[in-house]
Scaffold this motif. Structure first.
Motif, PDB file in Angstrom:
ATOM      1  N   CYS A 118      33.791 -28.266 -37.862  1.00 26.99           N
ATOM      2  CA  CYS A 118      34.856 -27.444 -38.445  1.00 26.99           C
ATOM      3  C   CYS A 118      35.024 -26.161 -37.649  1.00 26.99           C
ATOM      4  O   CYS A 118      34.195 -25.828 -36.809  1.00 26.99           O
ATOM      5  CB  CYS A 118      34.550 -27.132 -39.906  1.00 26.99           C
ATOM      6  N   LEU A 256      35.839 -22.143 -43.788  1.00 31.16           N
ATOM      7  CA  LEU A 256      35.800 -23.082 -42.665  1.00 31.16           C
ATOM      8  C   LEU A 256      36.809 -24.195 -42.903  1.00 31.16           C
ATOM      9  O   LEU A 256      37.022 -24.609 -44.043  1.00 31.16           O
ATOM     10  CB  LEU A 256      34.384 -23.666 -42.530  1.00 31.16           C
ATOM     11  N   PRO A 258      37.796 -28.078 -41.654  1.00 30.46           N
ATOM     12  CA  PRO A 258      37.443 -29.252 -40.843  1.00 30.46           C
ATOM     13  C   PRO A 258      38.468 -29.504 -39.732  1.00 30.46           C
ATOM     14  O   PRO A 258      39.668 -29.359 -39.943  1.00 30.46           O
ATOM     15  CB  PRO A 258      37.437 -30.395 -41.868  1.00 30.46           C
ATOM     16  N   ASN A 295      30.679 -31.917 -41.061  1.00 32.44           N
ATOM     17  CA  ASN A 295      31.638 -30.905 -41.502  1.00 32.44           C
ATOM     18  C   ASN A 295      33.087 -31.282 -41.267  1.00 32.44           C
ATOM     19  O   ASN A 295      33.993 -30.619 -41.768  1.00 32.44           O
ATOM     20  CB  ASN A 295      31.340 -29.561 -40.823  1.00 32.44           C
ATOM     21  N   HIS A 298      33.650 -32.874 -44.945  1.00 27.95           N
ATOM     22  CA  HIS A 298      33.705 -31.758 -45.904  1.00 27.95           C
ATOM     23  C   HIS A 298      32.634 -30.760 -45.482  1.00 27.95           C
ATOM     24  O   HIS A 298      31.629 -31.143 -44.886  1.00 27.95           O
ATOM     25  CB  HIS A 298      33.502 -32.226 -47.355  1.00 27.95           C
ATOM     26  N   VAL A 299      32.845 -29.484 -45.774  1.00 28.01           N
ATOM     27  CA  VAL A 299      31.955 -28.445 -45.253  1.00 28.01           C
ATOM     28  C   VAL A 299      30.632 -28.461 -46.018  1.00 28.01           C
ATOM     29  O   VAL A 299      30.608 -28.359 -47.241  1.00 28.01           O
ATOM     30  CB  VAL A 299      32.627 -27.058 -45.339  1.00 28.01           C
TER      31      VAL A 299
END
Length: 421
Positions: A118, A256, A258, A295, A298-299
């Motif tokens: 990300c 953040l 992605p 990431n 998903h973070v």
């Protein structure tokens, strides 16, 4: 055109763990494409410790953690190309990339693992008034400058946003002799891990001001100062609550995103909540044979969970290459995230193809105290876990057992939600 069984986009922690896993599951022809000059991704600049407690049962720094996986990649003789930028991936898994030595080239892959990680949200996304002076950095850029390039961004610092990188940089800048005056956070809760708030702010007497944001930036050539103000429930600054700080550096740690431009270009369905691909129990996207992990999906808050997820993606990609089995066959159940749960990964489960125990990861939308994490199979509750506190900064998970789901042959939905105690 060269052909590989599995092409992995990204040589960070997710890409490395996925490659090792695919190789251990019997795939010989694997290629990692990495745009940087070395493997390891973002971990190379994370020189603080706290990595690897789950994976290696010891505390490592970021470069040490990455080093363990890089060693495995080299021992297993997995091919990789550095300084290589992937330009495009077609729907039928042709990767177009370029570097200095090969120029522009194409690779046909049987399976692709997306592991691009990300990027940080920039100042442009924040709508802060003021000029564009020098001295405004994203927290990750400052981290790279201090830890890898040996440059000090500034001496008097204000940090906007309480994401984990921002918290860690508050401590790091303090170590290097800078004065970190305040960390301002727009939300009424921090976006980082609780332990980082304690170890990076509280231990050094750095104030964290929740429900505050930057409303003015002073200085034309170089940042000279900023003004922060308290915000109301809708995020609007409250007149009369302004505070001025003299500073030469503003670090932004405001979320953040992605890196999914490639995924979007090849037609992968993306989640409006996570901005990452929508995947099934095998971490496979809507395009057969294209998997996502880390990431870019998903973070994550811990790299150990990235490696765990990537290991699953590598194993399933290997299985796909060997069996050629797509996602369509079998009993498919939808996962629903409601009542405080923002999303789940995966979004659908094929009960016939899932592992004996499947980890479903999710994040919540606010701070909830004394609540239960509950899972319903249609209308029947099967999990009811008491939690003293859940917060958006910490990733949660629940474990689903295959034998339990098999007891419900007509199961349509699995619902994950928060319930009051």
């Amino acid at each position: 055109m060269n052909a590989y069984d599995i092409v992995i986009i990204g040589g960070g922690p997710a890409g490395l763990a996925a490659a090792v896993s695919a190789k251990k599951n019997g795939i010989e022809s694997i290629l990692i494409l990495e745009r940087d000059k070395e493997l390891g991704g973002i971990l190379n600049q994370c020189i603080h410790n706290g990595f690897g407690l789950h994976t290696f049962k010891e505390e490592l720094t970021g470069p040490e953690y990455a080093g363990r996986f890089i060693e495995q990649v080299k021992e297993l003789d997995i091919e990789y190309k550095l300084n290589t930028m992937v330009m495009d991936i077609s729907h039928d898994k042709v990767v177009t990339a370029m570097n200095r030595t090969d120029g522009m080239f194409e690779i046909q892959a049987k399976a692709i693992i997306l592991a691009m990680g990300c990027r940080e949200r920039s100042r442009g996304a924040l709508n802060i008034p003021g000029y564009r002076p020098a001295g405004i950095f994203s927290a990750g850029t400052a981290q790279r400058l201090v830890n890898m390039e040996g440059y000090m961004p500034g001496r008097k610092v204000v940090i906007l946003g309480s994401g984990d990188i921002g918290l860690i940089m508050a401590r790091r800048m303090t170590f290097e002799g800078a004065k970190v005056q305040v960390v301002a956070e727009l939300m009424p809760y921090s976006g980082g891990l609780k332990r980082n708030i304690v170890q990076c702010l509280d231990d050094y007497g750095i104030p964290l001001k929740l429900s505050h944001t930057v409303v003015d930036i002073r200085g034309k050539e170089r940042l000279e100062g900023i003004t922060i103000a308290q915000v109301d429930g809708k995020g609007k600054p409250i007149p009369g609550t302004e505070e001025d700080y003299e500073c030469d550096t503003l670090l932004l740690s405001v979320g953040l995103i992605p890196e999914n431009e490639l995924s979007n270009g090849m037609g992968v369905d993306l989640s409006p909540v996570t901005s990452g691909p929508i995947v099934n129990e095998s971490l496979e996207t809507n395009i057969e044979g294209v998997f996502a992990c880390g990431n870019v999906l998903h973070v994550h808050d811990l790299v150990d969970f990235v490696s765990e997820e990537a290991t699953t993606a590598g194993k399933n990609a290997a299985k796909y290459v060997k069996d050629g089995v797509g996602a369509a066959e079998g009993h498919i159940v939808e996962l629903k995230a409601v009542d405080g749960v923002r999303y789940t990964v995966p979004s659908t489960i094929n009960v016939d193809r899932m592992e004996d125990i499947l980890t479903v990861r999710f994040r919540v939308g606010g701070v909830y105290k004394n609540c239960f994490v509950s899972v319903y199979l249609d209308d029947e509750r099967i999990i009811h876990k008491k939690r003293p506190v859940v917060a958006p900064g910490e990733m949660e998970d629940v474990k689903l057992k295959k034998e339990k789901l098999k007891e419900y042959p007509n199961l349509k939905t699995i619902t994950v939600k928060l319930e009051e105690a």
